[in-house]
Write a protein that holds these residues in place. Structure first.
Motif, PDB file in Angstrom:
ATOM      1  N   VAL A  13     -33.427   9.580 -72.335  1.00 13.09           N
ATOM      2  CA  VAL A  13     -32.376  10.566 -72.270  1.00 13.09           C
ATOM      3  C   VAL A  13     -31.344  10.825 -73.364  1.00 13.09           C
ATOM      4  CG1 VAL A  13     -32.019   9.774 -69.907  1.00 13.09           C
ATOM      5  CG2 VAL A  13     -30.772   8.941 -71.338  1.00 13.09           C
ATOM      6  N   ALA A  16     -29.837   8.246 -75.255  1.00 10.81           N
ATOM      7  CA  ALA A  16     -28.492   7.951 -75.341  1.00 10.81           C
ATOM      8  C   ALA A  16     -28.598   6.359 -75.799  1.00 10.81           C
ATOM      9  CB  ALA A  16     -27.956   8.025 -73.977  1.00 10.81           C
ATOM     10  N   GLU A  72     -21.878  11.470 -71.021  1.00 12.61           N
ATOM     11  CA  GLU A  72     -22.699  10.299 -71.561  1.00 12.61           C
ATOM     12  C   GLU A  72     -22.787   9.432 -70.260  1.00 12.61           C
ATOM     13  OE1 GLU A  72     -19.748   9.065 -74.250  1.00 12.61           O
ATOM     14  OE2 GLU A  72     -20.924   9.601 -75.831  1.00 12.61           O
ATOM     15  N   ARG A  92     -23.355  10.357 -67.174  1.00 11.55           N
ATOM     16  CA  ARG A  92     -24.307  10.972 -66.363  1.00 11.55           C
ATOM     17  C   ARG A  92     -25.763  10.668 -67.032  1.00 11.55           C
ATOM     18  NH1 ARG A  92     -23.791  13.089 -61.492  1.00 11.55           N
ATOM     19  NH2 ARG A  92     -21.776  14.033 -62.321  1.00 11.55           N
ATOM     20  N   ARG A  93     -25.807  10.737 -68.421  1.00 11.43           N
ATOM     21  CA  ARG A  93     -27.026  10.256 -68.848  1.00 11.43           C
ATOM     22  C   ARG A  93     -27.390   8.697 -68.642  1.00 11.43           C
ATOM     23  NH1 ARG A  93     -28.847  13.251 -73.664  1.00 11.43           N
ATOM     24  NH2 ARG A  93     -27.915  15.379 -73.590  1.00 11.43           N
ATOM     25  N   GLU A 129     -27.081  20.858 -71.495  1.00 10.18           N
ATOM     26  CA  GLU A 129     -28.015  19.824 -71.917  1.00 10.18           C
ATOM     27  C   GLU A 129     -28.579  19.188 -70.736  1.00 10.18           C
ATOM     28  OE1 GLU A 129     -24.894  17.211 -73.624  1.00 10.18           O
ATOM     29  OE2 GLU A 129     -24.540  18.598 -75.586  1.00 10.18           O
ATOM     30  N   LEU A 130     -28.001  18.979 -69.400  1.00 12.85           N
ATOM     31  CA  LEU A 130     -28.747  18.384 -68.536  1.00 12.85           C
ATOM     32  C   LEU A 130     -29.809  19.152 -68.037  1.00 12.85           C
ATOM     33  CD1 LEU A 130     -28.556  15.665 -66.539  1.00 12.85           C
ATOM     34  CD2 LEU A 130     -27.272  17.091 -65.287  1.00 12.85           C
ATOM     35  N   LEU A 165     -32.546  18.384 -70.507  1.00 18.45           N
ATOM     36  CA  LEU A 165     -33.166  17.388 -70.320  1.00 18.45           C
ATOM     37  C   LEU A 165     -34.262  17.129 -69.176  1.00 18.45           C
ATOM     38  CD1 LEU A 165     -33.165  14.334 -71.046  1.00 18.45           C
ATOM     39  CD2 LEU A 165     -31.129  13.950 -69.584  1.00 18.45           C
TER      40      LEU A 165
END
Lengths: 248, 259, 332
Positions: free
Chosen positions: A130, A132, A147, A149-150, A180-181, A184
């Motif tokens: 992800v 991160a 962040e 969430r990731r 971004e989500l 992803l």
């Protein structure tokens, strides 16, 4: 019903919360094939979260049948199914309950019996998926919403599930975070079931949509078709953001 | 102390640094702390210079760890009411009286005042020093290694994780009330405040239930697993943690033999 | 004068510190076992969040009178909400962490701090709550009233516990009877705030999630349909009266030393050679007994207070132990 290419096969699922008079789910039927990305839409109270919790075996099966990758949900298969179905909760703070990101992401694998000296690598791998990895030493409550969430997603991915269920993944995110989500999720090749209110996000992240109302499925079809059916949406208190053009 | 300004962030207690004290093993530090504090509690208050030696030991640790003395002193705030109480003792104490600058004070009271203040300050300062030089994760791991039941350490871990969120929540509720003109001064106006604490309990408990679900969804079996971080190459020999204990013990031993 | 709580290192003699530590450890072990039985794998998240709540609630300063503020002790409130075993565990964790991380209370003082802030208020509070529940009507108002009264008195019980610890382990030349009278008197007043706040908090929880109040689980849900009508002003006035009467009676006892009581005791042969009787100095701290005007009477007070405390707390433990049922999970 036990075709192995089906990731999820639900038949006649009904559920009433103890102490509440009316059932939340009333005869829900749904089949999801491997690799599909399905948006679960519906008004508040339509049973979306309850349905999501069932997929991970967190709620006692009262009536109906659930099969994950051909295996029926039952007390003896629970543990295995929890590995296969990764559930990302609505509030990341409910899901990041350890002191550091490393410990949160390693929590699932550690419980599954991964050796202690391998946990670091497993955690890093999950975070890398992800994007991160740099957050590994940070404390969850010092992270931004995006962040968190990731990391929540990473903590679930670290268990290497075959099916991802996400409950309102965009709540609390700013527009950039939502984008971004949406970018992803398709890179994670797992089958995905996404419970959401956010129709533009669903359009970007999913290829199929179902609408839940009063505990059962009332519409099912390709995402553009469902979201383009403005009247259908309106009947179930779903709307595109004001001024947003419906898909052609 | 308004709750709105006091979001408790336990993680901020750790003042990161690279001194030898920081790099000491947390288990050794905890054992050293307990040993030191026990010795301080056992030291008779007449042994004034033993306390001085103890204070010097703590002071040296603070120095060596690079902790700002002002910060350390500020964290001793909780002992202030007891210091105040101690100052009353020479006045209200019974027993033989002595004259100090023209005021008749209880001799025992003076000794008691000294004893309470000395022990309170030393104990608190030692604890503050360890907390400031040790990360929370290391402290919790140390507790586990010292055979504190896993369930208890897990409970502490969850508590510390959500303390900031809960205090922040309370602060926000308080601010919302004040913004609507509720500024209670008297106990019978306390109903909205109490109501918000009740709501806080419900929300906190419900979060606890959701956290439980999230834990179960990832294979939780009753206690939180321990995850070791990569070991930092520069570990300091644990024996160093024994120094304050040795100082306290030896000075006490010498004093006992001399008197 | 809240020196009864969060005491620093060396505030009481080591003997008392060790004795209380032993008591605390054994009772906490019991609480751990019972909490595991009641909550199963929900222990860690629920107790952890509850501990965060108690910590936050204790930090909160509520108004008492024109600018003066007070703080919640919370042990009895926790017991009414969570049951005494979980409550004791939770408050003990809070006290322990306050000592270790925040230097609020000495590490060597943990024994008596846990007794005074966790064990006595939680079990004593639960015992009193159970008793008051039987007297008051079986409805939401009854639960609220019982919770308030129990919480107020639990603070007094904690001060009695501290005074008794002072009797055995005083480190300053202040006699036991002075400490007892001052402590109990002051804490009777502090109890008013604790009582009011606890009652109102329980009322608020009952109004939204009555199933989260352990002390009300015996009542059918329909009972909570109406919000309990507790007039705060009336409650405070009542609590002030109760506290005032209480404090007066206690001061009478400690300071006025009624000769009549002594004469009765002598007549009954209970106190032979009353004036020449000396405390067993091996057991009691020199400081606590020195300067006492009337030794046998003080001993009687200590005995009475100690017995009452042990009785109440013991009853709390026994009563709570009797219901061996799992707390059913409430819906998420």
């Amino acid at each position: 019903m036990s075709r192995p290419e089906l990731a999820v096969a639900v038949a006649g699922l009904s559920f009433t919360y103890p102490g509440r008079p009316t059932p939340v789910l009333g005869g829900l039927d749904l089949e999801v094939a491997v690799g599909e990305r399905v948006a679960v839409l519906g008004a508040n109270g339509s049973g979306k979260t309850t349905f999501a919790l069932h997929l991970n075996g967190l709620l006692e099966l009262q009536s109906g049948r659930i099969e994950i990758h051909g295996r029926p949900l039952a007390p003896d298969t629970l543990r295995g199914i929890r590995c296969e179905v990764g559930l990302v909760f609505q509030d990341p703070d409910d899901q990041l309950f350890m002191g550091t990101v490393r410990e949160d992401v390693a929590f699932g694998p550690a419980n599954l019996g991964v050796a202690r000296d391998e946990l670091e690598a497993v955690a890093r791998h999950g975070l890398a998926r992800v994007g991160a990895e740099s957050l590994i030493d940070r404390a969850p409550h010092h992270l931004s919403e995006g962040e968190k969430r990731r990391v929540a997603i990473a903590s679930v991915l670290a268990m290497q599930p075959r099916l991802l269920v996400l409950d309102e993944p965009t709540s609390g995110l700013d527009p950039a975070g939502t984008r971004e989500l949406a970018e992803l999720l398709p890179t994670l090749q797992d089958t995905q079931i996404i419970v959401t209110h956010d129709l533009p996000f669903a359009l970007a992240a999913c290829d199929r949509a179902v609408i839940l109302a009063e505990g059962h499925v009332v519409a099912d079809g390709p995402i553009e078709k469902i979201i383009g059916a403005t009247e259908l949406l309106a009947r179930h208190r779903l709307e595109l953001p004001f001024g947003y053009p419906p898909p052609a | 102390m308004s709750a709105g300004h006091d979001v408790v962030d336990p993680r901020s207690l750790h003042l990161a640094g690279d001194s030898g004290v920081h790099r000491l093993d947390a288990t050794a530090k905890l054992v050293g702390l307990v040993g030191f504090v026990v010795l301080v509690a056992l030291t008779p208050r007449e042994a004034v210079w033993v306390f001085a030696a103890d204070a010097a030991a703590v002071g040296l640790v603070v120095l060596f760890a690079g902790l700002p003395p002002k910060v350390v002193l500020a964290r001793l705030g909780a002992i202030v009411p007891f210091v105040a109480f101690a100052f009353f003792l020479p006045v209200i104490g019974t027993g033989r009286r002595v004259d100090v600058v023209g005021v008749s004070l209880s001799a025992d009271g003076l000794w008691a005042c000294w004893g309470i203040i000395a022990r309170a300050m030393l104990g608190a300062a030692a604890a503050v020093t360890v907390t400031a030089t040790t990360s929370l994760a290391d402290l919790l791991r140390a507790l586990r290694r010292l055979h504190v039941p896993a369930v208890v350490v897990s409970i502490i871990s969850v508590m510390l994780r959500y303390l900031g969120l809960v205090t922040d929540h309370l602060g926000r509720m308080r601010r919302a009330m004040t913004a609507r003109g509720h500024d209670p001064r008297w106990i019978w106006q306390v109903r909205p405040v109490a109501s918000s604490i009740g709501t806080l309990f419900v929300r906190t408990y419900e979060r606890g239930e959701r956290v439980h679900l999230a834990m179960v969804a990832r294979g939780f079996d009753g206690t939180l697993p321990t995850v070791d971080p990569p070991v930092s190459a520069t570990r300091v020999a644990s024996a160093w943690a024994a120094i304050p204990v040795l100082v306290a013990a030896s000075s006490l031993a010498v004093w006992t033999m001399v008197t | 004068m809240i020196v009864a709580m969060h005491a620093p290192d060396g505030f009481l003699e080591p003997g008392v510190a060790v004795g209380c530590a032993l008591i605390s450890v054994s009772i906490l072990a019991l609480c751990l076992r019972r909490a595991a039985e009641e909550l199963d794998d929900r222990q860690v998240p629920l107790a952890g969040l509850a501990a965060a709540f108690i910590f936050a609630a204790q930090m909160f300063n509520f108004p008492v009178a024109s600018g003066t503020t007070g703080h919640l002790l919370g042990g009895a409130l926790a017991a009414v909400l969570l049951g005494p075993f979980v409550a004791t565990l939770v408050v003990a964790v809070v006290v322990g962490i306050q000592a270790l991380l925040f230097a609020d209370g000495g590490l060597t003082a943990l024994g008596y701090n846990v007794v005074n802030m966790a064990i006595v208020p939680a079990f004593g509070g639960w015992a009193l709550f159970s008793v008051f529940r039987r007297i008051l009507p079986r409805d939401a108002g009854g639960v609220v009233g019982a919770a308030g009264l129990a919480a107020g008195l639990s603070v007094v019980l904690a001060s009695i516990a501290f005074s008794l610890e002072w009797l055995f382990g005083a480190t300053a030349p202040v006699p036991f009877d002075t400490v007892f009278a001052a402590m109990v008197g002051v804490h009777a007043l502090i109890g008013i705030g604790e009582a009011t706040l606890s009652a109102l908090v329980v009322a608020a929880v009952l109004a939204s999630r009555p199933d989260l109040v352990r002390g009300a689980l015996d009542l059918p849900p329909a009972v909570f349909a109406d919000r309990p009508k507790v007039s705060t002003r009336a409650f405070v006035i009542g609590a002030v009266l109760v506290a005032g009467v209480f404090a007066t009676v206690v001061s009478q006892f400690a300071f006025d030393a009624p000769d009549g009581l002594e004469r009765v005791a002598t007549d009954q042969g209970l106190l032979a050679n009353a004036r020449d009787h000396a405390f067993s100095s091996a057991l009691f701290a020199d400081y606590a007994t020195r300067g006492i005007g009337n030794e046998p009477l003080s001993l009687a007070i200590a005995g009475l207070a100690g017995s009452t405390l042990a009785l109440v707390v013991g009853y709390g433990i026994v009563h709570a132990s009797r219901g061996r049922h799992r707390v059913p999970p409430t819906d998420a």
